[in-house]
Design a protein around this motif. Structure first.
Motif, short mmCIF file in Angstrom:
data_model
loop_
_atom_site.label_atom_id
_atom_site.label_comp_id
_atom_site.label_asym_id
_atom_site.label_seq_id
_atom_site.Cartn_x
_atom_site.Cartn_y
_atom_site.Cartn_z
N THR A 84 -2.24 8.34 -11.30
CA THR A 84 -3.26 7.59 -12.04
C THR A 84 -2.84 6.13 -12.19
OG1 THR A 84 -2.26 8.03 -14.20
CG2 THR A 84 -3.85 9.66 -13.35
N ILE A 85 -3.82 5.29 -12.46
CA ILE A 85 -3.54 3.87 -12.65
C ILE A 85 -2.73 3.66 -13.94
CG2 ILE A 85 -5.69 3.36 -13.89
CD1 ILE A 85 -5.72 0.66 -12.35
N TRP A 117 -3.09 -3.38 -9.75
CA TRP A 117 -3.26 -2.13 -9.00
C TRP A 117 -4.73 -1.88 -8.69
CZ3 TRP A 117 0.62 0.56 -6.90
CH2 TRP A 117 1.91 0.40 -7.42
N GLN A 118 -4.99 -1.40 -7.48
CA GLN A 118 -6.35 -1.00 -7.11
C GLN A 118 -6.30 0.24 -6.24
OE1 GLN A 118 -7.11 -4.72 -4.65
NE2 GLN A 118 -8.14 -3.22 -3.34
N LYS A 119 -7.35 1.04 -6.31
CA LYS A 119 -7.41 2.28 -5.55
C LYS A 119 -7.57 1.97 -4.07
CE LYS A 119 -7.76 6.88 -5.83
NZ LYS A 119 -7.30 7.13 -4.45
N ASN A 141 -5.28 9.62 -2.61
CA ASN A 141 -3.91 9.47 -3.11
C ASN A 141 -3.24 8.17 -2.64
OD1 ASN A 141 -4.27 11.99 -4.23
ND2 ASN A 141 -3.18 13.08 -2.61
N SER A 142 -4.02 7.15 -2.34
CA SER A 142 -3.42 5.86 -1.96
C SER A 142 -3.76 4.81 -3.00
CB SER A 142 -3.89 5.42 -0.57
OG SER A 142 -5.22 4.98 -0.60
N TRP A 143 -2.77 3.94 -3.31
CA TRP A 143 -2.95 2.86 -4.27
C TRP A 143 -2.36 1.59 -3.67
CZ3 TRP A 143 -5.51 2.94 -8.94
CH2 TRP A 143 -5.94 4.21 -9.39
N GLN A 176 0.85 -1.20 0.00
CA GLN A 176 0.00 0.00 0.00
C GLN A 176 0.88 1.25 0.00
OE1 GLN A 176 -3.22 -0.03 2.81
NE2 GLN A 176 -3.29 2.21 2.92
#
Length: 338
Positions: free
Chosen positions: A264-265, A279-281, A286-288, A256
């Motif tokens: 952006t992804i 990848w996931q939000k 602002n965390s991925w 994380q």
């Protein structure tokens, strides 16, 4: 080997009636009701050794409570073999109930309007427990569960956590070799859950009590059970150790990242295009989250590239939780192991 629970090809069917609309339909239903057969449990085979603590899990409607009710003699199976404590639970019900303890999280075996200790005395008579055996065993149970101050109170005046501790004590008055727990920690706070878990570990170690536990709280399973049985649509899809489940299905990690600036992804996928990463939000702004395999070189490469191309304020590496493993198995509809 003698098993305390020995079940083969267990099946339970229910009739589901459908009503036709209107007054005419109501009259027709009086004479000729339409129904269909709905299987709640299908071809379940289960063997449990004395002293085991087994987690029995599944989604709502998977058949967990129906299985428990057949194992305790409340329901008669449609077909299949059931032997619990060497007896047929439904056909030898009076003798059988002397050898089990049962706690249903949403049902009570205590009398609502009388003091807890009076309920205990009544159950002592029902189970034909001698005064000395009651004293020797229940003093320990009452002290460990910390219910001494509750004994003079009517059950209706107890909180949910207090009542559940008393329910557990009531199920153990005759010190049964087998204990069925159906959602025993539902709605309880963390401290009460911990107290109940520690108590269950203690009686399992001291008396070799066999425990079959159904719950939606997988932290209970992780804290108590080495073996887990997963049920889906009335069928067992996994029966094995919790360690094997985690090693076979939890071989992934989550990294994380908390970024200083929005990203952006497309950017994240571009810098990790040659790596196996999903990848996931994240939940925070602002965390991925990068879902990756358990290989150390892949993890370190992703971290290196992300840090080199972005400003980050925080980072965590998490193992996949048991709850997420189980959820993924159900969502993917995978038959893991019989």
């Amino acid at each position: 080997m003698d098993y305390i629970i020995d079940v083969e090809h267990l099946r339970k069917e229910f009739k589901s009636y459908s009503s036709r609309g209107g007054l005419k339909g109501a009259f027709r239903d009086l004479l000729n009701r339409k129904y269909k057969i709905v299987p709640a449990v299908e071809n379940v085979s289960l063997k449990v050794k004395p002293g085991e603590m087994v987690g029995y899990i599944g989604e709502n409607g998977a058949g967990k409570s129906t299985t428990i009710k057949m194992l305790t003699g409340i329901l008669e199976p449609t077909s299949g073999k059931v032997r619990v404590n060497g007896m047929n639970p439904h056909k030898e019900r009076e003798r059988f109930t002397q050898t089990i303890g049962v706690v249903f999280g949403q049902r009570s075996q205590l009398w609502w309007d009388i003091a807890v200790q009076e309920s205990f005395r009544l159950l002592k008579k029902v189970y034909k427990v001698s005064d000395q055996d009651y004293k020797d065993h229940m003093e320990h149970v009452i002290e460990t569960l910390d219910i001494g101050p509750l004994l003079d109170k009517p059950v209706r005046k107890l909180s949910l956590g207090q009542r559940m501790r008393c329910e557990l004590a009531a199920a153990l008055i005759h010190n049964p070799p087998l204990l069925f727990l159906d959602e025993p920690t539902i709605g309880l706070d963390v401290l009460v859950k911990l107290k109940i878990r520690e108590f269950l570990k203690e009686i399992n170690k001291k008396y070799n009590t066999t425990i079959l536990l159904t719950t939606h709280d997988l932290s209970d399973i992780e804290a108590l059970c080495e073996r887990v049985v997963m049920l889906d649509e009335g069928k067992i899809i996994y029966d094995g150790s919790l360690v094997d489940l985690r090693s076979n299905w939890g071989d992934r990690k989550q990294i994380q990242f908390q970024f200083v600036y929005p990203t952006t992804i497309e950017h994240l996928e571009k810098i990790t295009t040659d790596l196996e990463v999903d990848w996931q939000k994240g939940e925070q702004d602002n965390s991925w989250i990068a879902n990756v395999g358990n290989q150390d070189d892949t993890v370190s490469t992703i971290i290196t590239r992300v840090v080199a191309n972005n400003q980050i304020s925080d980072m965590k590496i998490n193992e996949i939780s048991t709850e997420e493993i189980v959820r993924n198995i159900y969502e993917q509809g995978i038959k893991v192991q019989i």
